[in-house]
Design a protein around this motif. Structure first.
Motif, PDB file in Angstrom:
ATOM      1  N   THR A   1       0.795  -1.222   0.000  1.00  0.00           N
ATOM      2  CA  THR A   1       0.000   0.000   0.000  1.00  0.00           C
ATOM      3  C   THR A   1       0.831   1.279   0.000  1.00  0.00           C
ATOM      4  OG1 THR A   1      -0.194  -0.201   2.410  1.00  0.00           O
ATOM      5  CG2 THR A   1      -1.992  -1.081   1.088  1.00  0.00           C
ATOM      6  N   SER A   2       2.121   1.198   0.321  1.00  0.00           N
ATOM      7  CA  SER A   2       2.948   2.409   0.283  1.00  0.00           C
ATOM      8  C   SER A   2       3.061   2.956  -1.134  1.00  0.00           C
ATOM      9  CB  SER A   2       4.346   2.126   0.835  1.00  0.00           C
ATOM     10  OG  SER A   2       5.028   1.194   0.021  1.00  0.00           O
ATOM     11  N   PHE A   3       2.821   2.112  -2.135  1.00  0.00           N
ATOM     12  CA  PHE A   3       2.878   2.563  -3.527  1.00  0.00           C
ATOM     13  C   PHE A   3       1.541   3.135  -3.997  1.00  0.00           C
ATOM     14  CE2 PHE A   3       6.236  -0.606  -3.132  1.00  0.00           C
ATOM     15  CZ  PHE A   3       7.311   0.078  -3.674  1.00  0.00           C
ATOM     16  N   LEU A   4       0.523   3.047  -3.125  1.00  0.00           N
ATOM     17  CA  LEU A   4      -0.808   3.520  -3.490  1.00  0.00           C
ATOM     18  C   LEU A   4      -1.337   4.585  -2.558  1.00  0.00           C
ATOM     19  CD1 LEU A   4      -2.379   0.015  -4.168  1.00  0.00           C
ATOM     20  CD2 LEU A   4      -1.863   1.732  -5.910  1.00  0.00           C
ATOM     21  N   GLN A   5      -0.952   4.532  -1.297  1.00  0.00           N
ATOM     22  CA  GLN A   5      -1.469   5.448  -0.293  1.00  0.00           C
ATOM     23  C   GLN A   5      -0.311   6.042   0.489  1.00  0.00           C
ATOM     24  OE1 GLN A   5      -4.215   3.257   2.205  1.00  0.00           O
ATOM     25  NE2 GLN A   5      -4.620   1.819   0.557  1.00  0.00           N
ATOM     26  N   ASP A   6      -0.545   7.209   1.059  1.00  0.00           N
ATOM     27  CA  ASP A   6       0.503   7.863   1.842  1.00  0.00           C
ATOM     28  C   ASP A   6       0.497   7.437   3.305  1.00  0.00           C
ATOM     29  OD1 ASP A   6       1.293   9.294  -0.391  1.00  0.00           O
ATOM     30  OD2 ASP A   6      -0.147  10.901  -0.004  1.00  0.00           O
ATOM     31  N   GLN A   7      -0.622   6.826   3.737  1.00  0.00           N
ATOM     32  CA  GLN A   7      -0.761   6.632   5.183  1.00  0.00           C
ATOM     33  C   GLN A   7      -0.057   5.386   5.716  1.00  0.00           C
ATOM     34  OE1 GLN A   7      -3.294   6.720   2.961  1.00  0.00           O
ATOM     35  NE2 GLN A   7      -5.014   5.416   3.537  1.00  0.00           N
ATOM     36  N   ASN A   8       0.504   4.533   4.878  1.00  0.00           N
ATOM     37  CA  ASN A   8       1.137   3.325   5.387  1.00  0.00           C
ATOM     38  C   ASN A   8       2.507   3.142   4.748  1.00  0.00           C
ATOM     39  OD1 ASN A   8       1.717   0.932   6.627  1.00  0.00           O
ATOM     40  ND2 ASN A   8      -0.170  -0.091   6.063  1.00  0.00           N
ATOM     41  N   ALA A   9       3.460   3.944   5.162  1.00  0.00           N
ATOM     42  CA  ALA A   9       4.788   3.917   4.567  1.00  0.00           C
ATOM     43  C   ALA A   9       5.555   2.653   4.903  1.00  0.00           C
ATOM     44  CB  ALA A   9       5.589   5.139   5.037  1.00  0.00           C
ATOM     45  N   GLU A  10       5.101   1.897   5.914  1.00  0.00           N
ATOM     46  CA  GLU A  10       5.809   0.676   6.316  1.00  0.00           C
ATOM     47  C   GLU A  10       5.536  -0.493   5.365  1.00  0.00           C
ATOM     48  OE1 GLU A  10       7.986   0.049   8.823  1.00  0.00           O
ATOM     49  OE2 GLU A  10       8.023   2.199   9.174  1.00  0.00           O
ATOM     50  N   ASP A  11       4.424  -0.446   4.640  1.00  0.00           N
ATOM     51  CA  ASP A  11       4.050  -1.561   3.762  1.00  0.00           C
ATOM     52  C   ASP A  11       4.714  -1.364   2.404  1.00  0.00           C
ATOM     53  OD1 ASP A  11       2.861  -3.809   2.721  1.00  0.00           O
ATOM     54  OD2 ASP A  11       0.918  -2.851   2.365  1.00  0.00           O
ATOM     55  N   THR A  12       5.968  -1.812   2.308  1.00  0.00           N
ATOM     56  CA  THR A  12       6.780  -1.542   1.120  1.00  0.00           C
ATOM     57  C   THR A  12       7.042  -2.768   0.253  1.00  0.00           C
ATOM     58  OG1 THR A  12       8.818  -1.902   2.374  1.00  0.00           O
ATOM     59  CG2 THR A  12       7.966   0.358   2.267  1.00  0.00           C
ATOM     60  N   GLN A  13       6.799  -3.961   0.782  1.00  0.00           N
ATOM     61  CA  GLN A  13       7.090  -5.163   0.002  1.00  0.00           C
ATOM     62  C   GLN A  13       6.228  -6.312   0.479  1.00  0.00           C
ATOM     63  OE1 GLN A  13      11.028  -6.807   0.720  1.00  0.00           O
ATOM     64  NE2 GLN A  13      11.181  -5.701   2.657  1.00  0.00           N
ATOM     65  N   VAL A  14       5.990  -7.258  -0.458  1.00  0.00           N
ATOM     66  CA  VAL A  14       5.266  -8.469  -0.075  1.00  0.00           C
ATOM     67  C   VAL A  14       6.189  -9.391   0.695  1.00  0.00           C
ATOM     68  CG1 VAL A  14       4.013 -10.486  -0.928  1.00  0.00           C
ATOM     69  CG2 VAL A  14       3.688  -8.257  -2.024  1.00  0.00           C
ATOM     70  N   GLY A  15       7.414  -9.559   0.177  1.00  0.00           N
ATOM     71  CA  GLY A  15       8.411 -10.319   0.922  1.00  0.00           C
ATOM     72  C   GLY A  15       8.701 -11.708   0.406  1.00  0.00           C
ATOM     73  N   ALA A  16       7.789 -12.286  -0.392  1.00  0.00           N
ATOM     74  CA  ALA A  16       7.994 -13.656  -0.882  1.00  0.00           C
ATOM     75  C   ALA A  16       8.678 -13.621  -2.244  1.00  0.00           C
ATOM     76  CB  ALA A  16       6.663 -14.389  -0.962  1.00  0.00           C
ATOM     77  N   ASN A  17       9.965 -13.303  -2.250  1.00  0.00           N
ATOM     78  CA  ASN A  17      10.694 -13.150  -3.508  1.00  0.00           C
ATOM     79  C   ASN A  17      11.227 -14.490  -4.004  1.00  0.00           C
ATOM     80  OD1 ASN A  17      10.532 -10.253  -3.623  1.00  0.00           O
ATOM     81  ND2 ASN A  17      11.986 -10.215  -1.916  1.00  0.00           N
ATOM     82  N   PRO A  18      11.112 -14.766  -5.314  1.00  0.00           N
ATOM     83  CA  PRO A  18      11.645 -16.029  -5.833  1.00  0.00           C
ATOM     84  C   PRO A  18      13.163 -16.067  -5.879  1.00  0.00           C
ATOM     85  CG  PRO A  18      10.779 -14.680  -7.616  1.00  0.00           C
ATOM     86  CD  PRO A  18      10.442 -13.974  -6.346  1.00  0.00           C
ATOM     87  N   TRP A  19      13.793 -14.891  -6.041  1.00  0.00           N
ATOM     88  CA  TRP A  19      15.254 -14.791  -6.053  1.00  0.00           C
ATOM     89  C   TRP A  19      15.656 -13.533  -5.284  1.00  0.00           C
ATOM     90  CZ3 TRP A  19      12.471 -15.440 -10.701  1.00  0.00           C
ATOM     91  CH2 TRP A  19      12.510 -16.732 -11.219  1.00  0.00           C
ATOM     92  N   LYS A  20      16.906 -13.450  -4.920  1.00  0.00           N
ATOM     93  CA  LYS A  20      17.393 -12.261  -4.242  1.00  0.00           C
ATOM     94  C   LYS A  20      17.431 -11.092  -5.218  1.00  0.00           C
ATOM     95  CE  LYS A  20      21.173 -10.443  -1.437  1.00  0.00           C
ATOM     96  NZ  LYS A  20      22.504 -10.705  -0.832  1.00  0.00           N
ATOM     97  N   ALA A  21      16.853  -9.973  -4.812  1.00  0.00           N
ATOM     98  CA  ALA A  21      16.791  -8.803  -5.676  1.00  0.00           C
ATOM     99  C   ALA A  21      18.110  -8.044  -5.658  1.00  0.00           C
ATOM    100  CB  ALA A  21      15.654  -7.889  -5.236  1.00  0.00           C
ATOM    101  N   ALA A  22      18.575  -7.650  -6.838  1.00  0.00           N
ATOM    102  CA  ALA A  22      19.769  -6.812  -6.934  1.00  0.00           C
ATOM    103  C   ALA A  22      19.427  -5.386  -6.506  1.00  0.00           C
ATOM    104  CB  ALA A  22      20.292  -6.821  -8.368  1.00  0.00           C
ATOM    105  N   ASP A  23      20.397  -4.682  -5.977  1.00  0.00           N
ATOM    106  CA  ASP A  23      20.213  -3.288  -5.592  1.00  0.00           C
ATOM    107  C   ASP A  23      20.489  -2.410  -6.818  1.00  0.00           C
ATOM    108  OD1 ASP A  23      20.054  -0.806  -4.488  1.00  0.00           O
ATOM    109  OD2 ASP A  23      21.685  -1.071  -3.049  1.00  0.00           O
ATOM    110  N   CYS A  24      19.418  -1.900  -7.403  1.00  0.00           N
ATOM    111  CA  CYS A  24      19.531  -1.110  -8.628  1.00  0.00           C
ATOM    112  C   CYS A  24      19.402   0.381  -8.376  1.00  0.00           C
ATOM    113  CB  CYS A  24      18.444  -1.522  -9.628  1.00  0.00           C
ATOM    114  SG  CYS A  24      18.344  -3.284  -9.954  1.00  0.00           S
ATOM    115  N   MET A  25      19.071   0.781  -7.154  1.00  0.00           N
ATOM    116  CA  MET A  25      18.726   2.170  -6.882  1.00  0.00           C
ATOM    117  C   MET A  25      19.908   3.118  -7.107  1.00  0.00           C
ATOM    118  SD  MET A  25      15.524   2.242  -6.269  1.00  0.00           S
ATOM    119  CE  MET A  25      15.331   0.829  -7.382  1.00  0.00           C
ATOM    120  N   GLY A  26      21.103   2.704  -6.693  1.00  0.00           N
ATOM    121  CA  GLY A  26      22.268   3.568  -6.894  1.00  0.00           C
ATOM    122  C   GLY A  26      22.507   3.843  -8.362  1.00  0.00           C
TER     123      GLY A  26
END
Length: 474
Positions: free
Chosen positions: A249-274
């Motif tokens: 919901t953090s990608f849809l609403q402003d009121q829940n900034a803690e809800d940022t990921q589902v968490g059940a990833n099939p593989w480890k995500a690379a850090d692309c932000m930098g």
């Protein structure tokens, strides 16, 4: 036996959620569980041995949210030491889940939950159509059931329209199809099973048999995206409840900034932000074909040459196809070196974080429904490469109904060539048409955010469903 009979407890409602063990099914159902738990419903999320290890990764994010979601695992009868089965829609896994599961593990679990006294009785079992045997468990225990539909309302409507055509002969399908609530569709706009001669379409149509026993069809879509289709489905008294987009919901609403990921990833995500932070706004082509689709070596090479010819920055999520140890073995010679200043190739990434980054200008996608909703939710136009299951239908709607994308044209051999790849990228990134696609995408982003906010259609539907579940516990 009535599992809701006997002891009545003035407690919260309690649901069991069980998903087919593939990322594209599990993640939206897990996010739905979070949304339901945030409304006061206790959720027992049921996994199989096959995917339990991956799904319980979500506990970390749930601990921050302080939601009452418990994880349980039931046996699936698959060999635990066979790593080749640990994939998304492996044909052997799919057939086993369909034909050899009898529901006894789920039934024992529900009896144990009921007898423990730790939770109120189960008020509803929520499952998706790839696990049709769950219906038999719910019927046996006299527990209300809900089907969780992980695709679009349009695809549901297409399957329902043809459901009565038992033994459907795809070789005799008309080239143009008229279905109430949908635009006119070409045969190539239908789910891919309609084009196959294997008879698999009759299996997909048979999935909808479970609907007749369901008290609700909970759909990961948004009313404003498909109003005519949803109205048409509801006109037949189908309890069709759109609650999407089922993303944090953090990608849809402003009121829940803690809800940022589902968490059940099939593989480890690379850090692309930098890397993305160093790129100008709207300058990056993000390319990903999801967690399941395997494309040929030739198609990878043609895409790579087209991407290189386009001269654009790109972030490409791609894993080595079967028979190769590393993707560099398949990419054209010199590709990695020649594009290293403007390109990044990774095995996996946090897609929502990437799509929400200001440097991303377009999303080249297989057009699976989860990825389609991700792009619409974040206002990113798409280049669609849909070939399998619901992807051709999603491509049709992205390009012709929602007008937020371009469908990449295939050659007679089914390959999207290098020149077409370059043409589509340049059009999306450089032309006035590309700007219009982006503007349309931003309009849909606001509509989907509104639907998930207080008073919006999906928010209200989730509230109504949660209240109905809670009322059953009293």
């Amino acid at each position: 036996m009535d599992m809701n009979g006997g002891r009545k407890r003035n407690m919260k409602g309690h649901v069991v959620v069980i998903s087919y063990p593939a990322t594209g099914h599990t993640n939206p159902m897990l996010q739905f569980s979070k949304n339901l738990a945030s409304r006061g419903v206790i959720v027992t999320f049921v996994n199989f041995n096959l995917n339990h290890r991956k799904v319980i990764q979500a506990r970390e994010s749930l601990q921050r949210l302080k939601l009452d979601i418990r994880f349980e695992c039931i046996p699936d009868g698959l060999p635990e030491d066979d790593s080749t089965l640990d994939s998304n829609i492996n044909p052997a896994v799919f057939k086993h889940m369909q034909d050899n599961m009898d529901g006894s593990g789920l039934e024992r679990l529900i009896h144990r939950l009921h007898a423990s006294g730790d939770t109120p009785p189960v008020c509803c079992i929520i499952y998706n159509s790839f696990l049709p045997w769950v219906r038999d468990v719910a019927n046996k225990l006299n527990i209300p059931q809900a089907l969780f539909w992980t695709q679009s309302a349009a695809v549901f409507s297409i399957y329902q329209h043809f459901q009565n055509g038992e033994g459907l002969d795809c070789g005799r399908m008309p080239q143009n199809v008229i279905i109430p609530g949908l635009p006119e569709l070409k045969l190539t706009d239908l789910p891919s099973a309609f084009m196959e001669t294997s008879g698999s379409i009759n299996y997909y149509l048979g999935q909808l048999e479970v609907v007749k026993d369901a008290s609700w069809v909970i759909a990961n879509t948004v009313y404003e995206l498909e109003p005519e289709t949803i109205n048409s489905l509801r006109s037949t008294s189908l309890p069709f409840l759109p609650i999407g987009p089922s993303i944090p919901t953090s990608f849809l609403q402003d009121q829940n900034a803690e809800d940022t990921q589902v968490g059940a990833n099939p593989w480890k995500a690379a850090d692309c932000m930098g890397w993305l932070n160093k790129k100008p706004p709207l300058s990056v082509v993000y390319i990903s074909f999801g967690s399941i689709l395997v494309i040929s070596d030739e198609q990878i090479q043609e895409l790579a040459v087209g991407i290189q010819q386009s001269g654009q920055n790109f972030l490409w999520v791609i894993r080595a196809p079967p028979g190769h140890d590393h993707i560099a073995e398949v990419l054209p010679a010199g590709f990695m070196e020649e594009t290293k200043e403007r390109g990044l190739v990774v095995d996996w990434c946090a897609q929502l974080e990437v799509l929400s980054h200001p440097s991303v200008g377009v999303f080249m996608s297989h057009c699976g429904w989860n990825s389609t909703l991700d792009a619409l939710s974040l206002g990113v136009p798409m280049l669609t490469l849909g070939v399998w299951t619901d992807q051709p239908t999603n491509s049709k709607f992205v390009t012709d109904v929602w007008k937020t994308g371009l469908r990449m044209r295939r050659r007679d051999d089914g390959i999207v060539g290098r020149d077409e790849t370059e043409r589509c990228i340049r059009m999306a990134m450089e032309s006035e048409e590309g700007k219009q696609l982006r503007n349309n995408g931003l309009k849909w982003r606001e509509l989907l955010k509104s639907s998930a906010s207080e008073g919006g259609s999906s928010h209200s539907n989730l509230n109504a469903f949660a209240q109905e579940i809670i009322s059953k516990a009293k």
